[in-house]
Design a protein around this motif. Structure first.
Motif, mmCIF file in Angstrom:
data_model
loop_
_atom_site.group_PDB
_atom_site.id
_atom_site.type_symbol
_atom_site.label_atom_id
_atom_site.label_comp_id
_atom_site.label_asym_id
_atom_site.label_seq_id
_atom_site.Cartn_x
_atom_site.Cartn_y
_atom_site.Cartn_z
ATOM 1 N N GLY A 104 -6.791 1.657 -0.440
ATOM 2 C CA GLY A 104 -7.806 0.609 -0.312
ATOM 3 C C GLY A 104 -7.386 -0.708 -0.909
ATOM 4 N N ARG A 155 -4.638 1.884 3.776
ATOM 5 C CA ARG A 155 -5.214 3.142 4.262
ATOM 6 C C ARG A 155 -5.356 4.171 3.148
ATOM 7 N NH1 ARG A 155 -1.559 6.627 8.086
ATOM 8 N NH2 ARG A 155 -0.843 7.387 6.057
ATOM 9 N N GLU A 156 -4.301 4.301 2.307
ATOM 10 C CA GLU A 156 -4.296 5.351 1.287
ATOM 11 C C GLU A 156 -5.068 4.970 0.029
ATOM 12 O OE1 GLU A 156 -3.076 8.428 1.583
ATOM 13 O OE2 GLU A 156 -2.536 7.976 3.663
ATOM 14 N N ARG A 160 4.081 -2.510 7.728
ATOM 15 C CA ARG A 160 3.700 -1.104 7.727
ATOM 16 C C ARG A 160 3.338 -0.639 6.328
ATOM 17 N NH1 ARG A 160 0.931 2.811 9.716
ATOM 18 N NH2 ARG A 160 1.857 4.886 9.490
ATOM 19 N N ALA A 181 -0.156 -1.694 5.605
ATOM 20 C CA ALA A 181 -1.131 -0.837 6.270
ATOM 21 C C ALA A 181 -1.261 0.513 5.567
ATOM 22 C CB ALA A 181 -0.732 -0.640 7.730
ATOM 23 N N LEU A 182 -0.129 1.079 5.121
ATOM 24 C CA LEU A 182 -0.164 2.369 4.430
ATOM 25 C C LEU A 182 -0.930 2.271 3.113
ATOM 26 C CD1 LEU A 182 3.496 3.641 5.005
ATOM 27 C CD2 LEU A 182 1.406 4.645 5.945
#
Length: 245
Positions: free
Chosen positions: A185, A182-183, A175, A178-179
């Motif tokens: 790159g 997402r935030e 996770r 992924a964070l």
């Protein structure tokens, strides 16, 4: 910022993520309201405190969070000293602000109480915000992620494994990956590498420390690993980078 005290260290809001300062309250503050978030953590003494119409007695075991725009005031019961952390707008995401607005009373963990104990006699005060976010922001929130990043920037030489950062963020390793993607790159370890290189470049230009010492303090196992990383990023060796001064 609450009035009515004699701050041991004064400060105004700036571009910084947070501004910590010690404050002794000599008289009641009266009803106040400000447009930044604020953490109130007693170092010693006891203070009757009211925020948003609810009241509690603050001491070393219990602190308070004041959301932007919330009214608050306090009374004085003898000698006291508090760590006040003014938090700039935009540092806390909406979910974290709402979470803390609903839960303004903060049960202060043992490790944070130990940090607070040494403050009155210490001139050096690191940024407590990453620790506050780790303990009190919701797991996986944007604020908790920012707290991880601030901790890395403050101490790039530590062993910043994915497991360690995930524990701070309150999420699993996958996770966290992924964070970060997402935030920012970038995967977490790539972000850490960039932070280490940024810190090391600043040291090359702004200090007389040896390149080997800078490499170790930045978290590289040896001088050559730092040199390879800097060359990949900038095309320059550490000596060539330092010669730019």
């Amino acid at each position: 910022m609450p009035r009515g005290g004699a701050p041991a260290q004064t400060a105004r809001m700036s571009a910084s993520a947070s501004i910590p300062h010690l404050r002794r309250y000599l008289r009641p503050t009266g009803l106040e309201c400000h447009d930044h978030a604020q953490w109130v953590l007693p170092v010693h003494g006891e203070l009757p405190f009211e925020v948003g119409g609810a009241g509690a007695h603050l001491d070393r075991l219990l602190g308070a969070f004041v959301a932007p725009g919330q009214t608050h005031d306090l009374e004085v019961l003898g000698d006291n000293c508090c760590l006040i952390v003014d938090c700039a707008a935009g540092v806390l995401d909406d979910d974290t602000l709402e979470h803390l607005r609903r839960r303004p009373w903060l049960a202060v963990p043992a490790d944070m109480r130990q940090r607070l104990q040494g403050l009155p006699g210490s001139r050096a005060m690191g940024d407590p915000l990453p620790h506050l976010l780790r303990h009190f922001a919701p797991a996986g929130s944007g604020a908790r992620l920012q707290g991880v990043c601030m901790a890395v920037v403050a101490a790039p030489g530590l062993d910043w494994s994915v497991a360690r950062m995930a524990a701070m963020a309150g999420v699993s390793g996958s996770r966290l990956h992924a964070l970060f993607v997402r935030e920012f790159g970038l995967p977490p370890l790539a972000w850490v590498s960039a932070a280490r290189l940024r810190w090391a470049r600043q040291q090359l230009l702004g200090s007389d420390a040896s390149i080997s010492d800078i490499a170790l303090r930045a978290g590289y196992s040896e001088h050559s690993a730092f040199a390879r990383a800097l060359r990949r990023e900038s095309g320059r060796t550490p000596r060539q980078w330092r010669a730019r001064q």
